[in-house]
Write a protein that holds these residues in place. Structure first.
Motif, PDB file in Angstrom:
ATOM      1  N   VAL A  28      -3.452   8.401  -1.007  1.00 47.96           N
ATOM      2  CA  VAL A  28      -4.865   8.656  -0.748  1.00 47.96           C
ATOM      3  C   VAL A  28      -5.190   9.983  -1.414  1.00 47.96           C
ATOM      4  N   THR A  29      -6.217   9.968  -2.247  1.00 47.48           N
ATOM      5  CA  THR A  29      -6.672  11.194  -2.895  1.00 47.48           C
ATOM      6  C   THR A  29      -8.148  11.396  -2.587  1.00 47.48           C
ATOM      7  N   ASP A  30      -8.619  12.614  -2.799  1.00 43.05           N
ATOM      8  CA  ASP A  30     -10.059  12.838  -2.681  1.00 43.05           C
ATOM      9  C   ASP A  30     -10.700  12.510  -4.023  1.00 43.05           C
ATOM     10  N   THR A  31     -12.003  12.700  -4.138  1.00 41.34           N
ATOM     11  CA  THR A  31     -12.707  12.327  -5.363  1.00 41.34           C
ATOM     12  C   THR A  31     -12.335  13.194  -6.559  1.00 41.34           C
ATOM     13  N   LEU A  32     -11.684  14.320  -6.315  1.00 37.85           N
ATOM     14  CA  LEU A  32     -11.198  15.158  -7.412  1.00 37.85           C
ATOM     15  C   LEU A  32      -9.778  14.782  -7.832  1.00 37.85           C
ATOM     16  N   LEU A  35      -4.253  15.146  -3.732  1.00 36.98           N
ATOM     17  CA  LEU A  35      -3.472  14.315  -2.823  1.00 36.98           C
ATOM     18  C   LEU A  35      -3.763  14.658  -1.364  1.00 36.98           C
ATOM     19  N   LEU A  36      -4.081  13.633  -0.560  1.00 39.06           N
ATOM     20  CA  LEU A  36      -4.352  13.821   0.864  1.00 39.06           C
ATOM     21  C   LEU A  36      -3.259  13.223   1.749  1.00 39.06           C
ATOM     22  N   ALA A  37      -2.708  12.067   1.356  1.00 46.43           N
ATOM     23  CA  ALA A  37      -1.669  11.409   2.149  1.00 46.43           C
ATOM     24  C   ALA A  37      -0.871  10.469   1.250  1.00 46.43           C
ATOM     25  N   VAL A  38       0.406  10.261   1.606  1.00 50.66           N
ATOM     26  CA  VAL A  38       1.306   9.404   0.823  1.00 50.66           C
ATOM     27  C   VAL A  38       2.165   8.578   1.770  1.00 50.66           C
ATOM     28  N   ALA A  39       2.438   7.348   1.387  1.00 49.23           N
ATOM     29  CA  ALA A  39       3.409   6.511   2.096  1.00 49.23           C
ATOM     30  C   ALA A  39       4.247   5.787   1.053  1.00 49.23           C
ATOM     31  N   VAL A  40       5.555   5.768   1.250  1.00 44.88           N
ATOM     32  CA  VAL A  40       6.466   5.023   0.381  1.00 44.88           C
ATOM     33  C   VAL A  40       7.125   3.962   1.253  1.00 44.88           C
ATOM     34  N   THR A  41       7.022   2.711   0.830  1.00 49.30           N
ATOM     35  CA  THR A  41       7.569   1.602   1.604  1.00 49.30           C
ATOM     36  C   THR A  41       8.461   0.736   0.723  1.00 49.30           C
ATOM     37  N   ALA A  42       9.237  -0.112   1.348  1.00 51.45           N
ATOM     38  CA  ALA A  42       9.980  -1.121   0.598  1.00 51.45           C
ATOM     39  C   ALA A  42       8.971  -2.055  -0.062  1.00 51.45           C
ATOM     40  N   ALA A  43       9.333  -2.624  -1.204  1.00 55.87           N
ATOM     41  CA  ALA A  43       8.397  -3.448  -1.967  1.00 55.87           C
ATOM     42  C   ALA A  43       7.962  -4.705  -1.218  1.00 55.87           C
ATOM     43  N   ASN A  44       8.760  -5.164  -0.253  1.00 59.93           N
ATOM     44  CA  ASN A  44       8.394  -6.386   0.463  1.00 59.93           C
ATOM     45  C   ASN A  44       7.371  -6.149   1.575  1.00 59.93           C
ATOM     46  N   ILE A  45       6.996  -4.901   1.834  1.00 66.68           N
ATOM     47  CA  ILE A  45       5.950  -4.596   2.814  1.00 66.68           C
ATOM     48  C   ILE A  45       4.595  -4.804   2.149  1.00 66.68           C
ATOM     49  N   GLY A  46       3.728  -5.564   2.785  1.00 68.23           N
ATOM     50  CA  GLY A  46       2.413  -5.852   2.215  1.00 68.23           C
ATOM     51  C   GLY A  46       1.526  -4.620   2.131  1.00 68.23           C
ATOM     52  N   ASP A  47       0.605  -4.634   1.173  1.00 71.02           N
ATOM     53  CA  ASP A  47      -0.299  -3.505   0.983  1.00 71.02           C
ATOM     54  C   ASP A  47      -1.124  -3.212   2.232  1.00 71.02           C
ATOM     55  N   LEU A  54      -0.874   4.399   6.862  1.00 71.27           N
ATOM     56  CA  LEU A  54      -1.339   5.487   6.003  1.00 71.27           C
ATOM     57  C   LEU A  54      -2.728   5.967   6.424  1.00 71.27           C
ATOM     58  N   LEU A  55      -3.605   5.044   6.741  1.00 73.97           N
ATOM     59  CA  LEU A  55      -4.958   5.427   7.155  1.00 73.97           C
ATOM     60  C   LEU A  55      -4.968   6.115   8.518  1.00 73.97           C
ATOM     61  N   MET A  56      -4.053   5.716   9.409  1.00 71.32           N
ATOM     62  CA  MET A  56      -3.948   6.412  10.697  1.00 71.32           C
ATOM     63  C   MET A  56      -3.492   7.854  10.482  1.00 71.32           C
ATOM     64  N   ARG A  57      -2.531   8.046   9.580  1.00 74.57           N
ATOM     65  CA  ARG A  57      -2.064   9.397   9.270  1.00 74.57           C
ATOM     66  C   ARG A  57      -3.182  10.211   8.619  1.00 74.57           C
ATOM     67  N   LEU A  58      -3.934   9.578   7.728  1.00 74.74           N
ATOM     68  CA  LEU A  58      -5.063  10.260   7.092  1.00 74.74           C
ATOM     69  C   LEU A  58      -6.080  10.698   8.133  1.00 74.74           C
ATOM     70  N   ARG A  59      -6.352   9.841   9.102  1.00 79.49           N
ATOM     71  CA  ARG A  59      -7.321  10.160  10.160  1.00 79.49           C
ATOM     72  C   ARG A  59      -6.856  11.356  10.994  1.00 79.49           C
ATOM     73  N   ARG A  60      -5.561  11.425  11.299  1.00 80.57           N
ATOM     74  CA  ARG A  60      -5.025  12.559  12.063  1.00 80.57           C
ATOM     75  C   ARG A  60      -5.099  13.857  11.270  1.00 80.57           C
ATOM     76  N   LEU A  61      -4.834  13.778   9.970  1.00 82.80           N
ATOM     77  CA  LEU A  61      -4.807  14.977   9.135  1.00 82.80           C
ATOM     78  C   LEU A  61      -6.189  15.467   8.724  1.00 82.80           C
ATOM     79  N   HIS A  62      -7.106  14.526   8.506  1.00 83.93           N
ATOM     80  CA  HIS A  62      -8.436  14.853   7.975  1.00 83.93           C
ATOM     81  C   HIS A  62      -9.505  14.136   8.790  1.00 83.93           C
ATOM     82  N   ARG A  63      -9.837  14.666   9.936  1.00 85.04           N
ATOM     83  CA  ARG A  63     -10.795  14.035  10.857  1.00 85.04           C
ATOM     84  C   ARG A  63     -12.195  13.916  10.271  1.00 85.04           C
ATOM     85  N   ASP A  64     -12.513  14.739   9.281  1.00 83.81           N
ATOM     86  CA  ASP A  64     -13.878  14.767   8.748  1.00 83.81           C
ATOM     87  C   ASP A  64     -14.144  13.666   7.710  1.00 83.81           C
ATOM     88  N   ILE A  65     -13.145  12.922   7.275  1.00 86.96           N
ATOM     89  CA  ILE A  65     -13.351  11.858   6.283  1.00 86.96           C
ATOM     90  C   ILE A  65     -13.995  10.656   6.966  1.00 86.96           C
TER      91      ILE A  65
END
Length: 87
Positions: A28-32, A35-47, A54-65
């Motif tokens: 997850v990046t901002d418009t510039l 980098l705001l958040a990253v997740a690395v998963t095994a390839a067999n995990i669906g997007d 990842l979005l839950m982590r983004l919400r905890r880190l950046h409440r204003d988005i």
């Protein structure tokens, strides 16, 4: 991304759609492009499955988005889940 032979098998997978073994990176990046958040998963995990965590982590880190743009691979039930769980 193809994983090196030294990467443990538990963190690798096989993406049948792309026919590639290894790992996937979800970012997850901002418009510039900062980098705001990253997740690395095994390839067999669906997007969509990886995006939920990842979005839950983004919400905890950046409440204003309040708006997120996503690739077409992240459609479907993920949109409704975001409305319900992340407001």
């Amino acid at each position: 991304m193809r994983a090196a032979a030294t990467v443990p098998a538990a963190s690798r997978g096989y993406d049948g759609g792309k026919k590639v073994p290894g790992r996937k990176r979800h970012i997850v990046t901002d418009t510039l492009g900062l980098l705001l958040a990253v997740a690395v998963t095994a390839a067999n995990i669906g997007d969509r499955d990886a995006a939920a965590g990842l979005l839950m982590r983004l919400r905890r880190l950046h409440r204003d988005i309040t708006l997120v743009w996503a690739d077409g691979g992240y459609t479907g039930s993920l949109v409704g889940w975001c409305r319900d769980k992340l407001a």
